[in-house]
Design a protein around this motif. Sequence first.
Motif, PDB file in Angstrom:
ATOM      1  N   UNK A   1       0.769  -1.165  -0.083  1.00  0.00           N
ATOM      2  CA  UNK A   1      -0.047   0.135  -0.140  1.00  0.00           C
ATOM      3  C   UNK A   1       0.874   1.265  -0.027  1.00  0.00           C
ATOM      4  N   UNK A   2       1.966   1.347   0.752  1.00  0.00           N
ATOM      5  CA  UNK A   2       2.831   2.429   0.849  1.00  0.00           C
ATOM      6  C   UNK A   2       3.669   2.650  -0.358  1.00  0.00           C
ATOM      7  N   UNK A   3       4.035   1.633  -1.244  1.00  0.00           N
ATOM      8  CA  UNK A   3       4.901   1.965  -2.414  1.00  0.00           C
ATOM      9  C   UNK A   3       3.961   2.071  -3.577  1.00  0.00           C
ATOM     10  N   UNK A   4       2.787   1.518  -3.503  1.00  0.00           N
ATOM     11  CA  UNK A   4       1.981   1.674  -4.766  1.00  0.00           C
ATOM     12  C   UNK A   4       1.402   3.132  -4.978  1.00  0.00           C
TER      13      UNK A   4
ATOM     14  N   UNK B   1       2.900   8.656  -4.312  1.00  0.00           N
ATOM     15  CA  UNK B   1       2.609   9.920  -4.539  1.00  0.00           C
ATOM     16  C   UNK B   1       1.001  10.430  -3.975  1.00  0.00           C
ATOM     17  N   UNK B   2       0.807   9.795  -2.996  1.00  0.00           N
ATOM     18  CA  UNK B   2      -0.563   9.848  -2.466  1.00  0.00           C
ATOM     19  C   UNK B   2      -0.480   9.980  -0.778  1.00  0.00           C
TER      20      UNK B   2
ATOM     21  N   UNK C   1      -2.262   8.431   7.096  1.00  0.00           N
ATOM     22  CA  UNK C   1      -1.243   8.323   6.250  1.00  0.00           C
ATOM     23  C   UNK C   1      -1.605   8.824   4.731  1.00  0.00           C
ATOM     24  N   UNK C   2      -2.796   8.999   4.497  1.00  0.00           N
ATOM     25  CA  UNK C   2      -3.381   9.529   3.097  1.00  0.00           C
ATOM     26  C   UNK C   2      -4.521  10.309   3.170  1.00  0.00           C
ATOM     27  N   UNK C   3      -4.672  11.093   2.192  1.00  0.00           N
ATOM     28  CA  UNK C   3      -5.660  12.052   2.096  1.00  0.00           C
ATOM     29  C   UNK C   3      -6.936  11.304   1.594  1.00  0.00           C
ATOM     30  N   UNK C   4      -7.797  11.069   2.388  1.00  0.00           N
ATOM     31  CA  UNK C   4      -9.094  10.484   1.716  1.00  0.00           C
ATOM     32  C   UNK C   4     -10.171  11.177   2.742  1.00  0.00           C
ATOM     33  N   UNK C   5     -11.175  11.570   2.389  1.00  0.00           N
ATOM     34  CA  UNK C   5     -12.286  12.155   2.936  1.00  0.00           C
ATOM     35  C   UNK C   5     -13.134  11.087   3.643  1.00  0.00           C
TER      36      UNK C   5
ATOM     37  N   UNK D   1     -10.634   4.130  -1.274  1.00  0.00           N
ATOM     38  CA  UNK D   1     -10.803   5.252  -0.647  1.00  0.00           C
ATOM     39  C   UNK D   1      -9.706   6.453  -1.102  1.00  0.00           C
ATOM     40  N   UNK D   2      -8.539   5.767  -1.242  1.00  0.00           N
ATOM     41  CA  UNK D   2      -7.364   6.703  -1.673  1.00  0.00           C
ATOM     42  C   UNK D   2      -7.748   7.391  -3.073  1.00  0.00           C
ATOM     43  N   UNK D   3      -8.198   7.034  -3.791  1.00  0.00           N
ATOM     44  CA  UNK D   3      -8.518   7.474  -5.129  1.00  0.00           C
ATOM     45  C   UNK D   3      -9.993   7.845  -5.562  1.00  0.00           C
ATOM     46  N   UNK D   4     -10.906   7.731  -4.465  1.00  0.00           N
ATOM     47  CA  UNK D   4     -12.249   8.014  -4.589  1.00  0.00           C
ATOM     48  C   UNK D   4     -12.497   9.403  -5.429  1.00  0.00           C
TER      49      UNK D   4
END
Length: 186
Positions: A38-41, A44-45, A112-116, A173-176
């Motif tokens: 999850x971290x490497x894929x 850039x997020x 860790x990631x920006x998801x709302x 969630x990350x790419x929603x």
Amino acid sequence: MRNYTLLKIILAPIVCVLIILSSQFGIEYYPLSFGLVIGFINWNNHKYGLLIGIILSLLASYISFFIAYFSVYLLFEVFKLFLGQDNGGVAALMVSSFILAPLLVFFLYKFVFNYSITKITKYIILFAVFFLIIISYLFYQLSNYYIIKLIKNIRFDHYTIWQIAMALAIQLLIHQKVIWKKQKLE
């Protein structure tokens, strides 16, 4: 851009499964592979850059794993009072592994990631947890059947399916924003 996002969404669960099926790692290494994938894929997020993001991804994965792992014993003592020794153990394992751990992963990966948290986010989380509960229940209920024994022998068990479902859900969630923004424009 849309194909690139779709590739990242599909790639995470596939890589998780390939690592599990091709390695002889025990379950204690599953958080390592999950966190790294999850971290490497999603390089850039990350909220805080690549290196810190990968470290936080690993921490989120391991924290949720260990909290769920050690909660089994506490939950077992509680469930044993109501369900008995055998059913209490099964219920404790199911709740800790397939409800508590996924919810912790969703919560911790938010740092860790920006998801709302949107309506879609809630549906993804609910569907993932519900799916994992069903898979866990089926593996338990059908554990004496030949097909389940065969599946477990090739290491494609409910813990491997856990990684597939959770990697896919985290990716969604990350790419929603990209997924649903593109659909509104088309």
